[in-house]
Design a protein around this motif. Structure first.
Motif, PDB file in Angstrom:
ATOM      1  N   LEU A 447      96.147  42.148  41.607  1.00 22.38           N
ATOM      2  CA  LEU A 447      95.932  40.936  40.825  1.00 22.38           C
ATOM      3  C   LEU A 447      97.227  40.412  40.218  1.00 22.38           C
ATOM      4  O   LEU A 447      97.489  39.207  40.193  1.00 22.38           O
ATOM      5  N   ALA A 448      98.055  41.311  39.730  1.00 29.84           N
ATOM      6  CA  ALA A 448      99.262  40.912  39.001  1.00 29.84           C
ATOM      7  C   ALA A 448     100.260  40.154  39.859  1.00 29.84           C
ATOM      8  O   ALA A 448     101.150  39.486  39.332  1.00 29.84           O
ATOM      9  N   SER A 449     100.124  40.219  41.189  1.00 34.55           N
ATOM     10  CA  SER A 449     101.051  39.498  42.067  1.00 34.55           C
ATOM     11  C   SER A 449     100.729  38.017  42.186  1.00 34.55           C
ATOM     12  O   SER A 449     101.508  37.260  42.779  1.00 34.55           O
ATOM     13  N   GLY A 450      99.612  37.608  41.634  1.00 39.33           N
ATOM     14  CA  GLY A 450      99.269  36.195  41.650  1.00 39.33           C
ATOM     15  C   GLY A 450      98.399  35.813  42.830  1.00 39.33           C
ATOM     16  O   GLY A 450      98.086  36.628  43.704  1.00 39.33           O
ATOM     17  N   PRO A 451      97.986  34.552  42.893  1.00 34.67           N
ATOM     18  CA  PRO A 451      97.030  34.113  43.909  1.00 34.67           C
ATOM     19  C   PRO A 451      97.589  34.168  45.328  1.00 34.67           C
ATOM     20  O   PRO A 451      98.761  33.847  45.573  1.00 34.67           O
ATOM     21  N   LEU A 452      96.724  34.560  46.257  1.00 31.25           N
ATOM     22  CA  LEU A 452      97.037  34.442  47.678  1.00 31.25           C
ATOM     23  C   LEU A 452      96.936  32.988  48.124  1.00 31.25           C
ATOM     24  O   LEU A 452      97.673  32.545  49.013  1.00 31.25           O
ATOM     25  N   ALA A 453      96.009  32.252  47.509  1.00 28.39           N
ATOM     26  CA  ALA A 453      95.781  30.859  47.882  1.00 28.39           C
ATOM     27  C   ALA A 453      95.192  30.102  46.706  1.00 28.39           C
ATOM     28  O   ALA A 453      94.513  30.683  45.850  1.00 28.39           O
ATOM     29  N   LEU A 454      95.471  28.801  46.666  1.00 31.86           N
ATOM     30  CA  LEU A 454      94.900  27.888  45.675  1.00 31.86           C
ATOM     31  C   LEU A 454      94.303  26.699  46.409  1.00 31.86           C
ATOM     32  O   LEU A 454      94.968  26.084  47.249  1.00 31.86           O
ATOM     33  N   ALA A 455      93.047  26.387  46.092  1.00 30.10           N
ATOM     34  CA  ALA A 455      92.410  25.160  46.599  1.00 30.10           C
ATOM     35  C   ALA A 455      92.379  24.168  45.443  1.00 30.10           C
ATOM     36  O   ALA A 455      91.837  24.465  44.379  1.00 30.10           O
ATOM     37  N   HIS A 456      92.972  22.995  45.640  1.00 29.57           N
ATOM     38  CA  HIS A 456      93.249  22.078  44.539  1.00 29.57           C
ATOM     39  C   HIS A 456      92.204  20.966  44.438  1.00 29.57           C
ATOM     40  O   HIS A 456      91.956  20.231  45.401  1.00 29.57           O
ATOM     41  N   LEU A 457      91.601  20.858  43.255  1.00 28.78           N
ATOM     42  CA  LEU A 457      90.726  19.737  42.944  1.00 28.78           C
ATOM     43  C   LEU A 457      91.533  18.628  42.283  1.00 28.78           C
ATOM     44  O   LEU A 457      92.563  18.896  41.644  1.00 28.78           O
ATOM     45  N   SER A 458      91.050  17.404  42.399  1.00 28.07           N
ATOM     46  CA  SER A 458      91.726  16.276  41.761  1.00 28.07           C
ATOM     47  C   SER A 458      91.094  15.925  40.421  1.00 28.07           C
ATOM     48  O   SER A 458      91.359  14.865  39.864  1.00 28.07           O
ATOM     49  N   HIS A 459      90.248  16.834  39.903  1.00 30.86           N
ATOM     50  CA  HIS A 459      89.655  16.643  38.587  1.00 30.86           C
ATOM     51  C   HIS A 459      89.501  17.993  37.909  1.00 30.86           C
ATOM     52  O   HIS A 459      89.706  19.046  38.520  1.00 30.86           O
ATOM     53  N   ARG A 460      89.122  17.952  36.664  1.00 27.15           N
ATOM     54  CA  ARG A 460      88.950  19.153  35.853  1.00 27.15           C
ATOM     55  C   ARG A 460      87.535  19.711  36.014  1.00 27.15           C
ATOM     56  O   ARG A 460      86.550  18.968  36.024  1.00 27.15           O
ATOM     57  N   VAL A 461      87.432  21.027  36.143  1.00 28.29           N
ATOM     58  CA  VAL A 461      86.161  21.724  36.008  1.00 28.29           C
ATOM     59  C   VAL A 461      86.092  22.206  34.557  1.00 28.29           C
ATOM     60  O   VAL A 461      86.921  23.010  34.132  1.00 28.29           O
ATOM     61  N   PRO A 462      85.142  21.708  33.764  1.00 27.18           N
ATOM     62  CA  PRO A 462      85.123  22.072  32.340  1.00 27.18           C
ATOM     63  C   PRO A 462      84.916  23.570  32.126  1.00 27.18           C
ATOM     64  O   PRO A 462      84.404  24.283  33.001  1.00 27.18           O
ATOM     65  N   ALA A 463      85.310  24.021  30.950  1.00 27.02           N
ATOM     66  CA  ALA A 463      85.090  25.415  30.579  1.00 27.02           C
ATOM     67  C   ALA A 463      83.636  25.782  30.788  1.00 27.02           C
ATOM     68  O   ALA A 463      82.734  25.098  30.305  1.00 27.02           O
ATOM     69  N   GLY A 464      83.407  26.826  31.550  1.00 27.42           N
ATOM     70  CA  GLY A 464      82.038  27.201  31.877  1.00 27.42           C
ATOM     71  C   GLY A 464      81.793  28.671  31.639  1.00 27.42           C
ATOM     72  O   GLY A 464      82.571  29.357  30.969  1.00 27.42           O
ATOM     73  N   PHE A 465      80.730  29.160  32.211  1.00 31.09           N
ATOM     74  CA  PHE A 465      80.328  30.530  31.949  1.00 31.09           C
ATOM     75  C   PHE A 465      80.421  31.402  33.202  1.00 31.09           C
ATOM     76  O   PHE A 465      81.435  32.036  33.437  1.00 31.09           O
ATOM     77  N   HIS A 466      79.395  31.384  34.037  1.00 37.38           N
ATOM     78  CA  HIS A 466      79.289  32.414  35.062  1.00 37.38           C
ATOM     79  C   HIS A 466      79.053  31.838  36.454  1.00 37.38           C
ATOM     80  O   HIS A 466      78.557  30.719  36.602  1.00 37.38           O
ATOM     81  N   GLY A 467      79.414  32.646  37.446  1.00 40.23           N
ATOM     82  CA  GLY A 467      79.180  32.280  38.820  1.00 40.23           C
ATOM     83  C   GLY A 467      78.997  33.506  39.674  1.00 40.23           C
ATOM     84  O   GLY A 467      79.196  34.641  39.232  1.00 40.23           O
ATOM     85  N   ASN A 468      78.612  33.277  40.927  1.00 38.24           N
ATOM     86  CA  ASN A 468      78.414  34.376  41.862  1.00 38.24           C
ATOM     87  C   ASN A 468      78.703  33.918  43.277  1.00 38.24           C
ATOM     88  O   ASN A 468      78.683  32.721  43.585  1.00 38.24           O
ATOM     89  N   TRP A 469      78.960  34.896  44.105  1.00 36.02           N
ATOM     90  CA  TRP A 469      79.276  34.674  45.510  1.00 36.02           C
ATOM     91  C   TRP A 469      78.001  34.866  46.349  1.00 36.02           C
ATOM     92  O   TRP A 469      77.206  35.778  46.104  1.00 36.02           O
ATOM     93  N   ARG A 470      77.844  33.984  47.321  1.00 42.76           N
ATOM     94  CA  ARG A 470      76.791  34.127  48.317  1.00 42.76           C
ATOM     95  C   ARG A 470      77.453  34.195  49.675  1.00 42.76           C
ATOM     96  O   ARG A 470      78.102  33.247  50.123  1.00 42.76           O
ATOM     97  N   ASP A 471      77.303  35.328  50.345  1.00 40.38           N
ATOM     98  CA  ASP A 471      77.911  35.471  51.663  1.00 40.38           C
ATOM     99  C   ASP A 471      77.208  34.583  52.684  1.00 40.38           C
ATOM    100  O   ASP A 471      76.014  34.279  52.554  1.00 40.38           O
ATOM    101  N   ALA A 472      77.940  34.158  53.680  1.00 41.89           N
ATOM    102  CA  ALA A 472      77.350  33.281  54.707  1.00 41.89           C
ATOM    103  C   ALA A 472      76.362  34.004  55.583  1.00 41.89           C
ATOM    104  O   ALA A 472      75.538  33.363  56.250  1.00 41.89           O
ATOM    105  N   ALA A 473      76.406  35.327  55.591  1.00 41.50           N
ATOM    106  CA  ALA A 473      75.446  36.091  56.385  1.00 41.50           C
ATOM    107  C   ALA A 473      74.041  35.900  55.810  1.00 41.50           C
ATOM    108  O   ALA A 473      73.886  35.651  54.621  1.00 41.50           O
ATOM    109  N   PRO A 474      72.997  36.015  56.624  1.00 46.75           N
ATOM    110  CA  PRO A 474      71.622  35.824  56.132  1.00 46.75           C
ATOM    111  C   PRO A 474      71.324  36.743  54.950  1.00 46.75           C
ATOM    112  O   PRO A 474      71.704  37.911  54.953  1.00 46.75           O
ATOM    113  N   GLY A 475      70.643  36.199  53.929  1.00 47.25           N
ATOM    114  CA  GLY A 475      70.251  36.966  52.749  1.00 47.25           C
ATOM    115  C   GLY A 475      71.309  37.018  51.715  1.00 47.25           C
ATOM    116  O   GLY A 475      71.087  37.531  50.655  1.00 47.25           O
TER     117      GLY A 475
END
Length: 475
Positions: A447-475
């Motif tokens: 982690l300390a080496s910094g991001p492997l990649a950045l995907a850039h938005l042209s607007h702000r995502v406001p301070a939020g709470f939680h999220g989760n990953w959904r794999d593309a595989a079924p289920g």
């Protein structure tokens, strides 16, 4: 008529200010190289009020807005939508805010009170083919996993009548989802319901117990054999709310009470433990030891942040910060106390793990390294991400620019059979100098080496709470 947002509320300014648009961006510009192993969706939820509130505002009371990042073949697409709950739909139709914080009837239009609608603004989880937007006072609200369009309340075939926590736990072995709902028999009641939904989405267990007092029970943990339900002295009171006093308030004299409830058995078999007053919004994990003890890693505040005393006064001169500690319980012992061991000294929040190890002995955890609940500190409030190795005790930290703020770190394994911690950490980072946000992808073990990649938005995502990953595989 829609009123202007109050200019003196720190949780409605800067990073915390609402975003007044929905949009689609099918191809985000990328810096670095996005790992091809990432194939799926990162969903993120947070409060984003559609209109200015009636009465005092609280950060937790904004309408839910989902931000979905689709990662595939080295590319990133983005979509954001408000969660179109009944409350959101009524206010949208009327063109103005009609509700008070936490649905306080003192400030809310009677139509809003009658709706008893969710805000669906805290978390978003994928289980048994459903994408559920959650907050803790109502039923889950289902949305389409691609378009984010509303599908309505999910009551598990009519079996769930009360609220569902925003933090269900998915058993890493059985695939079942364990959750609870506080104030289960009405607002500010001490009743807590416990539920289990199996891997196919069927509700298979429901029980309830009475807590020592009505409390805001935000999160909990499960181990292989136990459900660990904490009751902290952040109390709820309808009497206070109707008098214009704080609906939720800090009452430390009531102490901390923690129930250990067997996963196989009944709430009648619960063991209650007591501790000093404190508050935990989010634990990292829990597990059973070989000698029968239960270990819980908790991001602990000395007092509840963001809430006043029962008379409305400030509890502390400065906003409190949380630090990671380890609690150990002995269900077979003859005492109602438990031990506490500090694990790290960084202020932190939003602890996460490789969730294939939820409820099991584990080694690696990640958290946002900053004072999340302090909006007044601006640039230093939320910056930094940390990785902790529980085996060695080592903690590594990465920090962005001084004006930037990191969101919750979400771990994604490199593959289904990868070793614990072998994968990526995803976080949405606000860039203060440009008022835009990036999706950052890190090597989870570096982690300390910094991001492997950045995907850039042209607007702000406001301070939020939680999220989760959904794999593309079924289920």
């Amino acid at each position: 008529m829609a009123l202007p947002f109050p200019a003196d509320e720190p949780f409605l300014r800067g990073y915390y200010a609402p975003l007044h648009m929905e949009c689609d961006a099918p191809n985000l510009p990328i810096t670095g190289e996005l790992p091809k192993a990432l194939n799926g969706w990162l969903y993120r939820n947070g409060p984003n009020p559609q209109f200015a509130p009636r009465g005092p505002y609280h950060w937790f009371s904004g309408d839910g807005m989902l931000h979905a990042f689709h990662l595939s073949n080295g590319r990133v697409a983005y979509r954001n939508r408000w969660v179109q709950t009944p409350k959101w739909a009524l206010e949208h139709a009327e063109g103005e805010g009609l509700s008070g914080t936490f649905g306080n009837p003192r400030y809310s239009d009677p139509r809003i009170v009658k709706l008893n609608s969710t805000l669906a603004n805290t978390n978003v989880v994928w289980h048994a083919g459903r994408l559920l937007a959650l907050e803790e006072a109502h039923l889950p609200f289902e949305v389409d996993p691609v378009t984010l369009a509303p599908r309505g309340y999910c009551d598990f075939a009519g079996k769930l009548a009360g609220p569902m926590t925003a933090h269900p736990k998915r058993d890493a072995v059985s695939g079942e989802m364990v959750f609870f709902g506080y104030a289960a028999k009405g607002r500010f009641t001490p009743d807590v319901a416990l539920h289990v939904v199996d891997a196919d989405g069927a509700l298979v267990r429901s029980e309830s117990l009475v807590a020592p007092y009505p409390s805001m029970v935000h999160d909990f943990v499960v181990s292989k054999h136990w459900i660990v339900l904490p009751i902290f002295p952040l109390t709820g009171s309808m009497e206070r709310a109707m008098k214009g006093a704080p609906p939720f308030a800090w009452e430390p004299d009531k102490g901390t009470h923690i129930a250990l409830i067997p996963r196989v058995g009944s709430v009648a078999d619960a063991r209650w433990f007591r501790g000093d007053p404190c508050y935990v919004f989010h634990p990292m994990n829990a597990f059973d030891t070989a000698d029968g003890k239960v270990v819980c890693d908790m991001m602990k505040y000395p007092v509840a942040p963001l809430f006043p005393a029962f008379d409305g006064s400030r509890v502390t001169a400065e906003p409190p910060v949380a630090k990671l500690v380890r609690w150990t319980f002995d269900p077979a012992g003859n005492t109602d106390s438990f031990t506490e061991q500090p694990l790290d000294d960084h202020p932190g929040e939003f602890p996460r793990l490789d969730e294939r190890f939820t409820g099991l002995p584990y080694r690696h955890g990640w958290f946002q390294a900053g004072a999340v609940t302090d909006a007044s500190q601006g640039r230093e409030a939320r910056n930094g991400l940390a990785h902790i190795d529980h085996q060695s005790g080592a903690v590594s930290v990465w920090r962005p620019g001084a004006a930037d703020h990191c969101g919750e770190p979400v771990f994604v394994p490199r593959s289904a059979d990868a070793a614990e911690g072998d994968g990526f950490v995803l976080s949405v980072i606000f860039r203060g100098e440009t008022n835009c946000s990036d999706l950052a992808v890190f090597d989870a073990m570096n982690l300390a080496s910094g991001p492997l990649a950045l995907a850039h938005l042209s607007h702000r995502v406001p301070a939020g709470f939680h999220g989760n990953w959904r794999d593309a595989a079924p289920g």
